[in-house]
Design a protein around this motif. Sequence first.
Motif, mmCIF file in Angstrom:
data_model
loop_
_atom_site.group_PDB
_atom_site.id
_atom_site.type_symbol
_atom_site.label_atom_id
_atom_site.label_comp_id
_atom_site.label_asym_id
_atom_site.label_seq_id
_atom_site.Cartn_x
_atom_site.Cartn_y
_atom_site.Cartn_z
ATOM 1 N N VAL A 262 5.811 4.053 -10.434
ATOM 2 C CA VAL A 262 5.721 3.170 -11.265
ATOM 3 C C VAL A 262 5.877 2.486 -10.236
ATOM 4 O O VAL A 262 5.499 0.751 -11.236
ATOM 5 C CB VAL A 262 7.236 3.868 -11.589
ATOM 6 N N SER A 263 5.817 1.969 -8.624
ATOM 7 C CA SER A 263 5.807 1.086 -8.248
ATOM 8 C C SER A 263 5.237 0.546 -7.052
ATOM 9 O O SER A 263 4.797 1.582 -5.958
ATOM 10 C CB SER A 263 7.783 0.270 -7.981
ATOM 11 N N ALA A 264 5.350 -0.307 -6.510
ATOM 12 C CA ALA A 264 5.055 -0.656 -4.691
ATOM 13 C C ALA A 264 5.274 0.152 -3.789
ATOM 14 O O ALA A 264 4.854 0.562 -2.878
ATOM 15 C CB ALA A 264 4.506 -1.996 -5.027
ATOM 16 N N ILE A 265 6.770 -0.102 -4.543
ATOM 17 C CA ILE A 265 7.544 0.632 -3.207
ATOM 18 C C ILE A 265 7.970 1.787 -3.217
ATOM 19 O O ILE A 265 7.678 2.405 -1.882
ATOM 20 C CB ILE A 265 9.122 0.410 -3.612
ATOM 21 N N GLN A 266 7.368 2.333 -4.571
ATOM 22 C CA GLN A 266 7.207 4.464 -4.651
ATOM 23 C C GLN A 266 6.302 4.532 -3.326
ATOM 24 O O GLN A 266 6.057 5.499 -3.131
ATOM 25 C CB GLN A 266 7.461 4.966 -6.040
ATOM 26 N N CYS A 267 5.715 3.953 -3.750
ATOM 27 C CA CYS A 267 3.720 4.400 -3.684
ATOM 28 C C CYS A 267 3.696 4.100 -2.030
ATOM 29 O O CYS A 267 3.616 4.799 -0.805
ATOM 30 C CB CYS A 267 2.546 2.913 -3.497
ATOM 31 N N THR A 268 4.700 3.201 -0.873
ATOM 32 C CA THR A 268 5.108 3.187 -0.122
ATOM 33 C C THR A 268 5.607 3.770 0.778
ATOM 34 O O THR A 268 5.256 4.248 2.362
ATOM 35 C CB THR A 268 5.648 1.680 0.652
ATOM 36 N N THR A 269 6.380 4.640 0.304
ATOM 37 C CA THR A 269 7.776 5.453 0.625
ATOM 38 C C THR A 269 6.475 6.958 0.884
ATOM 39 O O THR A 269 6.783 7.817 1.744
ATOM 40 C CB THR A 269 8.405 6.031 -0.558
ATOM 41 N N ARG A 270 5.431 6.951 -0.037
ATOM 42 C CA ARG A 270 4.652 8.008 0.368
ATOM 43 C C ARG A 270 3.643 7.931 1.588
ATOM 44 O O ARG A 270 3.631 8.736 2.291
ATOM 45 C CB ARG A 270 3.527 8.602 -1.096
ATOM 46 N N CYS A 271 3.884 7.031 1.930
ATOM 47 C CA CYS A 271 2.726 6.449 3.159
ATOM 48 C C CYS A 271 3.485 6.249 4.102
ATOM 49 O O CYS A 271 3.326 7.155 5.448
ATOM 50 C CB CYS A 271 1.944 4.994 2.681
ATOM 51 N N SER A 272 4.972 6.058 4.155
ATOM 52 C CA SER A 272 5.686 5.859 5.260
ATOM 53 C C SER A 272 6.062 7.214 6.285
ATOM 54 O O SER A 272 6.403 7.741 6.968
ATOM 55 C CB SER A 272 7.203 5.499 5.510
ATOM 56 N N SER A 273 6.059 8.369 5.657
ATOM 57 C CA SER A 273 6.401 9.579 5.915
ATOM 58 C C SER A 273 4.946 10.448 6.373
ATOM 59 O O SER A 273 4.991 11.133 6.846
ATOM 60 C CB SER A 273 6.835 10.787 4.863
ATOM 61 N N ASN A 274 4.371 9.488 6.446
ATOM 62 C CA ASN A 274 2.805 10.324 6.853
ATOM 63 C C ASN A 274 2.141 9.198 7.754
ATOM 64 O O ASN A 274 1.722 8.479 7.661
ATOM 65 C CB ASN A 274 1.552 10.406 5.628
ATOM 66 N N ASP A 275 1.965 10.170 8.688
ATOM 67 C CA ASP A 275 1.377 9.820 10.451
ATOM 68 C C ASP A 275 -0.059 9.061 9.991
ATOM 69 O O ASP A 275 -0.561 8.219 10.953
ATOM 70 C CB ASP A 275 1.767 10.447 11.452
ATOM 71 N N ASN A 276 -0.817 9.994 9.308
ATOM 72 C CA ASN A 276 -2.232 9.440 9.409
ATOM 73 C C ASN A 276 -2.428 8.199 7.549
ATOM 74 O O ASN A 276 -3.626 7.824 7.646
ATOM 75 C CB ASN A 276 -3.186 10.482 8.712
ATOM 76 N N CYS A 277 -1.286 7.970 7.205
ATOM 77 C CA CYS A 277 -1.523 6.327 6.805
ATOM 78 C C CYS A 277 -1.308 5.131 7.048
ATOM 79 O O CYS A 277 -0.199 4.953 7.932
ATOM 80 C CB CYS A 277 -0.569 6.844 5.353
ATOM 81 N N LEU A 278 -2.224 4.042 6.730
ATOM 82 C CA LEU A 278 -2.184 2.947 7.344
ATOM 83 C C LEU A 278 -1.299 2.328 6.333
ATOM 84 O O LEU A 278 -0.664 1.411 7.167
ATOM 85 C CB LEU A 278 -3.118 2.561 8.097
ATOM 86 N N GLY A 279 -1.609 2.044 5.546
ATOM 87 C CA GLY A 279 -0.572 1.515 4.032
ATOM 88 C C GLY A 279 -1.057 2.014 2.656
ATOM 89 O O GLY A 279 -1.958 2.622 2.895
ATOM 90 N N ILE A 280 -1.222 0.980 2.605
ATOM 91 C CA ILE A 280 -1.590 1.258 0.955
ATOM 92 C C ILE A 280 -1.663 0.231 -0.193
ATOM 93 O O ILE A 280 -2.298 -0.890 0.501
ATOM 94 C CB ILE A 280 -0.332 1.183 -0.540
ATOM 95 N N ASN A 281 -3.017 0.643 -1.010
ATOM 96 C CA ASN A 281 -3.219 -0.090 -1.766
ATOM 97 C C ASN A 281 -2.453 0.082 -3.855
ATOM 98 O O ASN A 281 -2.601 1.279 -3.769
ATOM 99 C CB ASN A 281 -4.772 0.439 -2.525
ATOM 100 N N PHE A 282 -2.203 -0.662 -3.900
ATOM 101 C CA PHE A 282 -1.214 -0.654 -5.152
ATOM 102 C C PHE A 282 -1.867 -1.958 -6.499
ATOM 103 O O PHE A 282 -2.262 -2.944 -6.244
ATOM 104 C CB PHE A 282 0.128 -1.141 -5.345
ATOM 105 N N SER A 283 -1.896 -0.742 -7.446
ATOM 106 C CA SER A 283 -2.940 -1.985 -8.908
ATOM 107 C C SER A 283 -1.215 -2.568 -10.021
ATOM 108 O O SER A 283 -0.801 -1.600 -10.016
ATOM 109 C CB SER A 283 -3.969 -1.384 -9.669
ATOM 110 N N ASP A 284 -1.388 -3.766 -9.471
ATOM 111 C CA ASP A 284 0.011 -3.529 -10.831
ATOM 112 C C ASP A 284 -0.179 -3.284 -12.674
ATOM 113 O O ASP A 284 0.360 -3.020 -12.935
ATOM 114 C CB ASP A 284 -0.030 -5.118 -10.637
ATOM 115 N N THR A 285 -2.438 -3.567 -12.668
ATOM 116 C CA THR A 285 -2.138 -2.642 -13.873
ATOM 117 C C THR A 285 -2.112 -1.610 -14.077
ATOM 118 O O THR A 285 -1.494 -1.282 -14.731
ATOM 119 C CB THR A 285 -3.394 -3.533 -14.490
#
Length: 324
Positions: A262-285
């Motif tokens: 639903v939001s970029a914040i929720q998307c980054t939450t998924r990334c934060s706990s994953n050591d293999n995740c560098l970051g996120i791409n999030f589409s506002d549309t």
Amino acid sequence: MLFKSDRPNYDIPSLRDPDQNFNLAYEGTEKSEIVNKYFCSISNLNDASQDLPEFEDRCFFHKLLLVNNSRCNLLNEIWITTPDDGNNHAWTPDVFYYYTNVADYGLSIAQTKEMEMRFRVISSCQAICAHAFVLLSAARDLISQDYYELYLGCDNSEVQLRKYKTQILAQIYNYNVSCTEYRRMVLTWTVKGHILLETSDGDTVIEWTDSSPIPVTGVGIKTGFGNSGLWAITITGLFTGYYCGKLGTYGNMAVLQTVTTVSAIQCTTRCSSNDNCLGINFSDTTKECKLVKSNQPINIGPALDSRIFVKCLNDKQLCLACLN
């Protein structure tokens, strides 16, 4: 009962969920949903027919509390590409202008006096596959006539340690740089002029102690003579919850997973706990959330409805997405 501690606590405490009869939520995903719903409830974004305001291209920092702070050392390498800069070396006037300064990538290697690197030289000519260079400079910005240049030769050729124009300090022969494999090496130097290049197995490639040492404060890398390069430099970084973001940008990189949030914040939450995740791409549309894979060069381009967030290391000292 609460106890005062001089150690920071990054855990979000248990929260009461208003949608579940105010029962306590303990799991990280449940707590992030509660926080996200709260902020959505107090925002007012019903101007769907209005054009978005113009923003200047700038970086912004975003702090998230980690659900599990024990998994912090997510990045262990910075990947840097170097172009073919032509036929330039220590005898070229002002050759330092052709080098890529690792300090531009937030790396303070000159202070640690050690650089562990993996590199692969990409040749445009099948007969030549090398010509990689490392510069140890007396200037942090590399603009100095006082420097050492380490030259990694070609086709079982030499490895040379050079000092600005004056002399070849040391060299060896029959050294081979692979076109298809990464070579891992460790380069160290001291204030007393001792310079050592070793393989990852601890075998000495080249060693020299300079009787008139140059105080090294800057480090550069480059490739040339028809070759480009891909370098992976080892770092020690601690992710403490900061992300660096850019509006209107998209990271054209490999992804781990694509989901809808639903939001970029929720998307980054998924990334934060994953050591293999560098970051996120999030589409506002589309609300599409892409978890970007770590250990790859950062490749960012313009995209109107997209935002990229990349993890910062050591608070906000090393934020790759915000490098110019």
